[in-house]
Design a protein around this motif. Structure first.
Motif, short mmCIF file in Angstrom:
data_model
loop_
_atom_site.label_atom_id
_atom_site.label_comp_id
_atom_site.label_asym_id
_atom_site.label_seq_id
_atom_site.Cartn_x
_atom_site.Cartn_y
_atom_site.Cartn_z
N ARG A 99 1.23 -3.79 1.69
CA ARG A 99 0.10 -3.99 2.60
C ARG A 99 0.28 -3.21 3.90
NH1 ARG A 99 -1.37 -10.44 2.36
NH2 ARG A 99 -2.53 -10.38 0.39
N TYR A 100 1.50 -3.23 4.39
CA TYR A 100 1.77 -2.58 5.68
C TYR A 100 1.58 -1.07 5.63
CZ TYR A 100 5.39 0.35 7.87
OH TYR A 100 6.08 1.39 8.42
N PHE A 101 2.09 -0.42 4.57
CA PHE A 101 2.17 1.03 4.63
C PHE A 101 0.79 1.70 4.70
CE2 PHE A 101 2.93 5.40 3.53
CZ PHE A 101 4.04 5.68 4.29
N PRO A 102 -0.21 1.29 3.90
CA PRO A 102 -1.53 1.92 4.07
C PRO A 102 -2.11 1.70 5.47
CG PRO A 102 -1.43 0.74 1.99
CD PRO A 102 -0.21 0.35 2.77
N CYS A 103 -1.82 0.55 6.07
CA CYS A 103 -2.28 0.30 7.43
C CYS A 103 -1.61 1.26 8.41
CB CYS A 103 -1.99 -1.15 7.80
SG CYS A 103 -2.50 -1.61 9.49
N ALA A 104 -0.28 1.39 8.31
CA ALA A 104 0.45 2.30 9.20
C ALA A 104 0.01 3.74 8.99
CB ALA A 104 1.95 2.15 8.97
N ALA A 105 -0.20 4.13 7.73
CA ALA A 105 -0.65 5.49 7.44
C ALA A 105 -2.02 5.75 8.04
CB ALA A 105 -0.67 5.73 5.93
N ALA A 106 -2.90 4.75 7.98
CA ALA A 106 -4.23 4.90 8.56
C ALA A 106 -4.15 5.12 10.07
CB ALA A 106 -5.08 3.68 8.24
N VAL A 107 -3.28 4.36 10.75
CA VAL A 107 -3.12 4.53 12.19
C VAL A 107 -2.53 5.91 12.50
CG1 VAL A 107 -1.90 3.68 14.24
CG2 VAL A 107 -2.93 2.06 12.62
N ALA A 108 -1.52 6.32 11.72
CA ALA A 108 -0.91 7.63 11.94
C ALA A 108 -1.92 8.75 11.74
CB ALA A 108 0.28 7.81 11.01
N ALA A 109 -2.81 8.59 10.76
CA ALA A 109 -3.84 9.60 10.51
C ALA A 109 -4.90 9.58 11.60
CB ALA A 109 -4.47 9.37 9.14
N GLU A 110 -5.34 8.40 11.97
CA GLU A 110 -6.39 8.29 12.99
C GLU A 110 -5.94 8.89 14.31
OE1 GLU A 110 -9.37 4.86 14.72
OE2 GLU A 110 -7.31 4.30 14.25
N LEU A 111 -4.69 8.62 14.71
CA LEU A 111 -4.16 9.15 15.96
C LEU A 111 -3.55 10.54 15.80
CD1 LEU A 111 -2.43 5.93 17.35
CD2 LEU A 111 -4.72 6.78 17.85
N ASP A 112 -3.43 11.00 14.56
CA ASP A 112 -2.81 12.30 14.25
C ASP A 112 -1.43 12.39 14.91
OD1 ASP A 112 -2.60 14.71 13.00
OD2 ASP A 112 -3.97 15.79 14.33
N LEU A 113 -0.60 11.38 14.64
CA LEU A 113 0.70 11.27 15.29
C LEU A 113 1.71 12.26 14.73
CD1 LEU A 113 1.15 7.39 15.38
CD2 LEU A 113 0.54 8.87 17.30
N ASP A 114 2.67 12.63 15.56
CA ASP A 114 3.93 13.22 15.08
C ASP A 114 4.77 12.06 14.55
OD1 ASP A 114 3.78 16.12 16.29
OD2 ASP A 114 3.17 14.77 17.88
N TRP A 115 5.58 12.33 13.51
CA TRP A 115 6.29 11.21 12.88
C TRP A 115 7.55 11.68 12.17
CZ3 TRP A 115 6.59 12.32 7.75
CH2 TRP A 115 5.56 13.09 7.18
N ALA A 116 8.39 10.69 11.85
CA ALA A 116 9.60 10.92 11.05
C ALA A 116 9.75 9.75 10.09
CB ALA A 116 10.84 11.07 11.92
N LEU A 117 9.70 10.02 8.83
CA LEU A 117 9.80 8.99 7.80
C LEU A 117 11.24 8.52 7.67
CD1 LEU A 117 8.22 7.57 5.41
CD2 LEU A 117 9.18 9.38 3.97
N TRP A 118 11.44 7.21 7.54
CA TRP A 118 12.72 6.69 7.09
C TRP A 118 12.60 6.43 5.60
CZ3 TRP A 118 17.24 6.30 9.77
CH2 TRP A 118 18.29 5.72 9.08
N ALA A 119 13.31 7.21 4.78
CA ALA A 119 14.34 8.17 5.13
C ALA A 119 14.50 9.15 3.97
CB ALA A 119 15.67 7.48 5.40
N LEU A 120 15.29 10.19 4.18
CA LEU A 120 15.56 11.16 3.12
C LEU A 120 16.52 10.63 2.08
CD1 LEU A 120 15.46 14.11 2.03
CD2 LEU A 120 17.42 14.59 3.52
N GLN A 121 17.57 9.97 2.49
CA GLN A 121 18.71 9.66 1.64
C GLN A 121 18.34 8.72 0.49
OE1 GLN A 121 18.42 8.87 4.83
NE2 GLN A 121 18.87 6.72 5.16
N GLY A 122 18.87 9.04 -0.68
CA GLY A 122 18.72 8.14 -1.81
C GLY A 122 19.84 7.13 -1.91
N SER A 123 20.95 7.42 -1.23
CA SER A 123 22.11 6.51 -1.27
C SER A 123 23.02 6.84 -0.10
CB SER A 123 22.86 6.68 -2.60
OG SER A 123 23.27 8.02 -2.79
N TYR A 124 23.98 5.94 0.12
CA TYR A 124 24.96 6.10 1.18
C TYR A 124 26.36 6.14 0.56
CZ TYR A 124 21.14 4.36 4.11
OH TYR A 124 19.93 4.17 4.72
N ALA A 125 27.23 6.95 1.16
CA ALA A 125 28.64 6.90 0.74
C ALA A 125 29.23 5.53 1.05
CB ALA A 125 29.42 8.00 1.44
N LEU A 126 28.92 5.01 2.25
CA LEU A 126 29.43 3.71 2.68
C LEU A 126 28.44 3.11 3.65
CD1 LEU A 126 31.88 1.69 2.74
CD2 LEU A 126 32.66 2.95 4.78
#
Length: 586
Positions: free
Chosen positions: A341-368
């Motif tokens: 539910r949250y993500f489409p809402c957040a995406a809509a706000v990011a699109a409406e405001l045309d924000l700069d952004w950084a997604l969490w995250a690239l990594q598929g796993s952690y060493a530790l």
């Protein structure tokens, strides 16, 4: 003298010399010269030297956990990872680090091999030996720099993010790493570390900014000390690297910049001739987890979106400062009610405001992570092995936000409306087979409207609070066309004003829910078109066709999921695809 015995200043001079010589091939890591990118701000926009907007579409890549080794080096070659970042449309990486990397010579001079083995990660050492053998005997600071260089070779910008002081997972209120004066957060050491890191990366072509500190938090946090130390840290970074953007986060895990409404930041580089100041916020579902899971999704989305804009920090855009949504994301496996539910809402706000952004995250796993080896990251773009996307659908949804919609250099058309569907990350377009043959009003009225790439969007005109959704510039000598509801479960159609199809209730659209994403007509006076009541834009059973259905989940029940009926009306000034089809869009 052994590096481990050097004073911090000597070590940093050694590494700085290595930085200078890197492009000449004198250091143990390689780097090819890349085109330098110098960014600054123009009102709320981040711009390049020519004054053209550069939208930061970033992904987070951690290097701040206990081993102080960039994640993934034991899974894939660093160049393969960088190429995945670029090929997936991200133009930037928010690369995290611990401040100890820039202040503790004993740590920064430790080799990758020794650090991994000290944490019991022999399997990761074996993986690095296979995938990145040249990294094992680099020092931790050299390894970090080598990752930055490789991203540059792949034309990926970097924002250096001080995530923590003491290496480790972030974050908790009681981890003693959260606010100035905490056990592991010495403000003076932090300022020195920022200065050291800014000096080390000054002149590195693809390092475009520095984020001062991630997620300030805990019982000690207060605005007074925030201004005292954040302004010191900002000035230290700017003095050492005047070319870099300086990015300031707020309180409460980077959820709160509200105090800036009463007192602005006082730094030397916010003036018009050298504007480098950017603010950042984070937004995750777990900040409002109970509400997303139990309450009406429209009401929750409307409430938290308004809070984001009016209180938490969105007001800074109107004050003339860029706002960087430097962390947001969701469980990419699906099935999490709060995230779904949250993500489409957040995406809509990011699109409406045309924000700069950084997604969490690239990594598929952690060493530790938190004492557990080979931990999966369900928010990751990549899968556990770092070899392919974890969820192609989730990736395509975020890719629709990578393209700037407006700003300096993108004023190619007068403002028009885009019908954006945040659940899928697609926009309303004409079916490809219909678009080429829709120059006449009769042909246009027969086309099928579908969800498609947002760079092929139609050019809609809409006026609040209720009006037609008219196609702007439908060609010389042709009557205007508008969007019209045809009934329950029926495809929405283009109608011609010449046939009075744009002047009745079924072509008069209004936003009818708290989320402002239910786009509806009132069919009460047209019982043959849906049996009366409100009909909302929706997605058909094929997952593509744009239809109308009775509006659902408008209020009350928390059990109803409205996301397929969420369409956000956003504004763009980019040259639209309609221009290529010979339509008038000026």
């Amino acid at each position: 003298m052994r590096a481990a015995m050097m004073r911090p200043s000597d070590l940093l001079r050694r590494v700085a010399l290595c930085v200078v010589l890197a492009f000449a091939g004198h250091c143990r890591y390689s780097g090819q010269v890349v085109v330098a990118v110098t960014l600054s701000t123009s009102s709320r926009w981040i711009v390049d030297e020519a004054g053209r907007r550069v939208k930061l579409a970033c992904v987070n890549w951690p290097s701040h956990l206990e081993p102080v080794v960039t994640e993934g080096l034991g899974r894939q070659p660093v160049d393969a990872i960088s190429k995945k970042v670029a090929s997936q449309g991200f133009n930037c990486v928010r690369l995290t680090y611990a401040i100890a990397l820039a202040t503790n010579a004993s740590l920064s001079s430790l080799t990758v091999r020794r650090s991994l083995l000290a944490h019991g990660l022999a399997e990761t050492v074996a993986g690095v030996e296979v995938n990145n053998p040249g990294f094992l005997d680099l020092t931790l600071i050299e390894s970090f720099r080598a990752v930055v260089d490789n991203l540059g070779e792949n034309n990926v910008m970097v924002i250096l993010d001080n995530h923590v002081s003491r290496p480790g997972w972030c974050c908790a209120d009681d981890d003693c790493n959260g606010f100035f004066g905490d056990r592991y957060f010495d403000p003076d050491a932090w300022v020195q570390g920022l200065s050291n890191m800014a000096t080390l990366f000054a002149g590195v072509p693809n390092v475009v900014g520095m984020s001062l500190r991630n997620e300030l938090r805990g019982p000690r946090q207060n605005p007074h000390d925030w201004y005292r130390y954040m302004q010191r840290g900002a000035e230290a970074v700017h003095a050492a690297n005047p070319a870099a953007l300086v990015i300031m986060g707020g309180l409460g895990y980077d959820n709160d910049l509200s105090f800036l409404a009463a007192r602005p930041v006082d730094v030397s580089f916010a003036a018009a001739e050298r504007r480098k100041l950017v603010f950042e916020l984070h937004w995750y579902s777990f900040a409002d987890a109970g509400a997303w899971e139990a309450e009406n999704a429209n009401e929750v989305c409307g409430r938290v979106a308004r809070d984001f804009v009016a209180r938490r920090g969105g007001f800074l855009l109107d004050a003339g400062f860029p706002l960087f949504l430097s962390e947001f994301g969701a469980d990419t496996r699906g099935g999490s009610r709060k995230d779904d539910r949250y993500f489409p809402c957040a995406a809509a706000v990011a699109a409406e405001l045309d924000l700069d952004w950084a997604l969490w995250a690239l990594q598929g796993s952690y060493a530790l992570r938190q004492g557990v080896t080979a931990t999966d990251e369900v928010y990751g773009v990549l899968d556990w092995s770092w070899s392919k996307p974890r969820n192609v659908t989730a990736l395509s949804r975020i890719q629709s936000l990578q393209r700037p919609l407006r700003g300096p250099g993108y004023d190619e058309a007068r403002p028009y409306t885009v019908l954006y569907h945040p659940l899928t990350g697609r926009c309303v377009v004409r079916r490809a087979a219909d678009a080429a043959s829709s120059s006449s009003s009769a042909a246009a009225a027969a086309v099928t409207l579908v969800l498609g790439p947002c760079n092929e969007t139609e050019v809609w005109a809409y006026t609040q609070p209720a009006s037609t959704l008219a196609l702007r510039g439908t060609g010389q000598g042709t009557p205007p066309l508008c969007l019209r509801a045809e009934g329950r479960g029926q495809p929405a159609r283009l109608a011609s004003d010449a046939a009075a199809g744009c002047s009745d209730a079924l072509s008069t659209w209004r936003l009818v829910s708290d989320s402002t994403m239910h786009v509806a007509v009132n069919a009460t006076s047209s019982p043959d078109h849906g049996g009366g009541g409100l009909l909302c834009l929706d997605v058909g059973a094929d997952g593509t066709t744009v239809v109308t259905n009775p509006c659902r989940c408008l209020r009350a029940s928390g059990d109803c999921d409205p996301e397929s009926q969420w369409f956000k009306l956003i504004t763009s000034t980019r040259a639209p695809a309609a221009a290529a089809r010979g339509l008038i869009v000026a």
